[in-house]
Design an enzyme around this catalytic site. Structure first.
Site, short mmCIF file in Angstrom:
data_model
loop_
_atom_site.label_atom_id
_atom_site.label_comp_id
_atom_site.label_asym_id
_atom_site.label_seq_id
_atom_site.Cartn_x
_atom_site.Cartn_y
_atom_site.Cartn_z
N HIS A 409 0.80 -1.24 0.04
CA HIS A 409 0.20 0.12 -0.05
C HIS A 409 0.80 1.17 0.06
O HIS A 409 0.80 2.28 -0.89
CB HIS A 409 -0.97 -0.04 1.16
CG HIS A 409 -1.86 1.09 1.35
ND1 HIS A 409 -3.40 0.91 1.28
CD2 HIS A 409 -1.46 2.21 1.59
CE1 HIS A 409 -3.73 2.16 1.48
NE2 HIS A 409 -2.81 3.23 1.72
N GLU A 410 1.75 1.29 1.05
CA GLU A 410 2.50 2.44 1.07
C GLU A 410 3.46 2.82 -0.28
O GLU A 410 3.78 3.97 -0.59
CB GLU A 410 3.49 2.63 2.33
CG GLU A 410 2.49 2.70 3.68
CD GLU A 410 1.48 3.61 3.64
OE1 GLU A 410 1.55 4.50 3.11
OE2 GLU A 410 0.35 3.30 4.53
N HIS A 413 1.87 4.75 -2.95
CA HIS A 413 1.96 6.14 -2.57
C HIS A 413 3.22 6.49 -2.97
O HIS A 413 3.42 7.74 -3.56
CB HIS A 413 1.70 6.51 -1.13
CG HIS A 413 0.16 6.18 -0.93
ND1 HIS A 413 -0.92 6.72 -1.62
CD2 HIS A 413 -0.09 5.27 0.09
CE1 HIS A 413 -1.92 6.37 -0.85
NE2 HIS A 413 -1.40 5.57 0.02
N HIS A 416 3.99 6.63 -6.61
CA HIS A 416 3.23 7.65 -7.22
C HIS A 416 3.85 8.94 -7.27
O HIS A 416 4.10 9.74 -7.90
CB HIS A 416 1.83 7.70 -6.52
CG HIS A 416 0.87 8.51 -7.23
ND1 HIS A 416 -0.46 8.56 -6.58
CD2 HIS A 416 1.05 9.34 -8.06
CE1 HIS A 416 -1.16 9.46 -7.24
NE2 HIS A 416 -0.38 10.00 -8.53
ZN LIG Z 1 -3.05 5.23 1.52
#
Ligand SMILES: [Zn+2]
Length: 626
Positions: A409-410, A413, A416
């Site tokens: 998940h991290e 980010h 991105h």
């Molecule tokens: Zn998040």
């Protein structure tokens, strides 16, 4: 001014809360390879201090531009560029200070104080930027853009985000009056928090063991998932009825909040509170109505999931109070950091060689701080604010599957931020909340697919698929039912109709019964569930926010479905989000990535995935004779 996303505030930081436990390791005992390398930002604290001193000395020079922004393209560019560069350095210093202080919250706090003071100072000195830019006519801005391409290239989004609010901005005197009501704008939320956290009596319940418990929030959370069915029914009934005892007061309070939203929206010439709220991210209201419409059209998929849950729990009749019982017993899977890293290198391969190369770099160059240590901040986050350096991730690794999926998940980010920072000028690198969680859910989806393909046993597959199914059910269907309730109560007030606690109970109960297929017996929604709205703090603390949990997961899942179906072209299209930062408004970025948020397609693709997951689960259940 309306609250808008601007150059001079906040970069997106995703914070994931995971259960914390007491730490025994000291930071000094952790091998270097598990610690992030903050020296990439500043070699020493002294170097950081030098930048902070420079900022303190230079921030004041922004005041020189006061009253001059409309003079010429050069003047406007110079002012924005100066503000931009100072902000970029401020963020570099901020990430360093923030990360350092999060290493040990018992120490390192004074440096954060310096950052906050600086941020306030920068905000104060640049307070004239927005009102001045708003006063420049659109034609003049266009002319400036023609004269000075750098102005357009770097700051068109920043300027448009201010200019597009012109019709919703009032005269100076009116703005002043409206702003003065800010003093009481948070009252309903405050009343609710005090009631909910302090003054509400805890109901007492006697469990099947004979033990009497007081239903504080943590005790309730524990027993609503109890294996003993009577216990979980008892605690849910007692808790919601204890809210029901105050439904008139709680209803009046929430009604006050809804009326407040409408007063602000109406005064700013919006057609609805929804339009006003979504406008801060420049989202059309159709995004919201499409979500609700499409999720309603796909309720049979939720009903199938509920029927499957009924079957797996071995029940004749599924009730709302059965929903928190885990679908599949937890399978013990253990992962070291290195094993987790390896899994993700393989799982995220579909995103291409460049993605995997950067991932390897993130491991090798120590962008990530893995280990829980004494005083370290709990949970996990990714911070991409150090634009010229690289993003950082804070983790609290506990050797379980949750650690691996949190890292996935991290890393979503972080990648991105990495691609956006590399592609966009600083002023357009930061991405909106509405697109932020797409990158993280894409990674979680890819991880799940990989884990299923490489599982060691049927039990493991069932556990991964079961957890994933529950995630889709709660994030997409439950959050959208909340979104629908929030919209309905606002519409009532906007139509000039009364809105009481009883009205809210009726609206809420209708929605939940429809979603969960009460009439057709998919899940029985007992009558005390009508009070559940008063248990959800989001309706008071936020304004049309929860729907984004659903949309992000839907878009992320849909994009991965597209990648599975179309391969490379869909992967390439996804990079339009990763590299796009805030260079366009969210709906356009999502469209560029290959799905139209205003069409039925994203929900349809997500439902296709959800049904496939259930097919797989049913197949395994059949195989193992369950
Ligand atoms: Zn998040």
């Amino acid at each position: 001014m309306n609250k808008i996303k601007i150059l001079f505030i906040l970069v997106f930081v995703c914070i994931t809360l995971i259960p914390s436990f007491s730490q025994t390791f000291e930071r000094k005992d952790i091998p270097e390879k598990y610690k992030w390398n903050l020296a990439d930002i500043y070699p020493t604290v002294d170097a950081w201090q030098a930048d902070v001193d420079m900022l303190n000395a230079n921030v004041e020079m922004l005041a020189e531009f006061n009253g001059k922004l409309s003079e010429s393209a050069d003047a406007l560019y110079k002012a924005l560029k100066t503000g931009n560069d100072l902000t970029k350095t401020l963020w570099r210093a901020w990430v360093y200070a923030g990360n350092l202080s999060n290493e040990n919250l018992n120490e390192n706090q004074a440096i954060m104080q310096q950052m906050r003071t600086l941020e306030t100072k920068l905000g104060e000195v640049t307070a004239f930027f927005e009102p001045e830019i708003l006063k420049i006519p659109k034609e003049k801005i266009d002319q400036f853009f023609n004269e000075k391409p750098e102005l357009k290239n770097d700051f068109d989004m920043y300027i448009d985000n201010i200019q597009r609010l012109r019709e919703h901005t009032l005269t100076e005197a009116e703005e002043k009056i409206l702003a003065s009501f800010g003093l009481i704008a948070g009252n309903q939320n405050e009343v609710y928090s005090i009631f909910n956290n302090a003054e509400k009596p805890f109901p007492k319940v006697t469990l099947s063991t004979g033990e009497e418990v007081e239903l504080t929030s943590s005790v309730y959370t524990k027993y609503r998932a109890a294996e003993n069915r009577e216990d979980r029914e008892k605690v849910m009934k007692a808790l919601f009825e204890s809210y029901g005892d105050f439904k008139n007061m709680l209803g009046a309070n929430l009604s006050g909040k809804v009326k407040k939203d409408w007063v602000y929206a109406k005064n700013r010439k919006y057609k609805s509170s929804l339009e006003a709220s979504l406008n801060s991210d420049n989202l059309p209201t159709e995004i919201y109505s499409t979500l609700i419409e499409q999720v309603n059209n796909n309720l049979p998929t939720l009903h199938r999931a509920l029927d499957l849950k009924k079957r797996m729990l071995g029940l004749d009749e599924l009730h709302y109070y059965d929903l928190y019982v885990p679908l599949v017993e937890k399978v013990d899977m253990s992962f070291t950091v290195e094993e987790g890293q390896n899994i993700l290198l393989n799982a995220l391969k579909p995103l291409g060689e460049e993605y995997v190369t950067v991932l390897q770099k993130a491991y090798d160059d120590r962008w990530i701080d893995y280990m829980p240590t004494v005083g370290k901040r709990s949970g996990a986050y990714s911070n991409g604010g150090a634009y010229d350096v690289h993003p950082y991730i804070l983790m609290n690794w506990t050797d379980d599957f949750l650690s691996v999926s949190t890292l996935a998940h991290e890393l979503g980010h972080t990648m991105h931020s990495y691609f956006s920072n590399k592609t966009q000028p600083f002023a357009k690198a930061d991405y909106a909340t509405f697109v932020a969680e797409i990158a993280s859910t894409v990674n979680e989806n890819l991880l799940n697919d990989y884990m299923v393909k490489n599982a060691k046993s049927d039990e493991e597959v069932l556990y991964i698929l079961g957890s994933y199914l529950e995630l889709l059910r709660t994030t997409i269907f439950r959050q959208t039912s909340f979104a629908e309730f929030e919209w309905e109560i606002h519409k009532k007030v906007e139509a000039g109709e009364p809105l009481t606690g009883d009205d809210m109970c009726a609206i809420y109960y209708d929605i939940v019964k429809r979603y969960y297929g009460h009439e057709d017996g998919h899940c029985i929604v007992d009558d005390y569930i009508q009070y559940e709205w008063s248990y959800i703090p989001h309706f008071l603390g936020y304004n049309y926010y929860v729907f984004q949990y659903a949309t992000s997961l839907i878009y992320g899942t849909a994009l991965v479905e597209k990648m599975n179906e179309q391969g490379q072209p869909a992967v390439d299209a996804y990079y339009n989000i990763l590299k796009g930062g805030g260079s366009k408004y969210s709906p356009e970025l999502i469209k560029d990535a290959g799905i139209d948020p205003m069409s039925p397609e994203p929900v349809a693709l997500t439902m296709q995935k959800m049904n496939r997951v259930m097919d797989q689960m049913e197949e395994i259940l059949k195989k193992i004779g369950k």
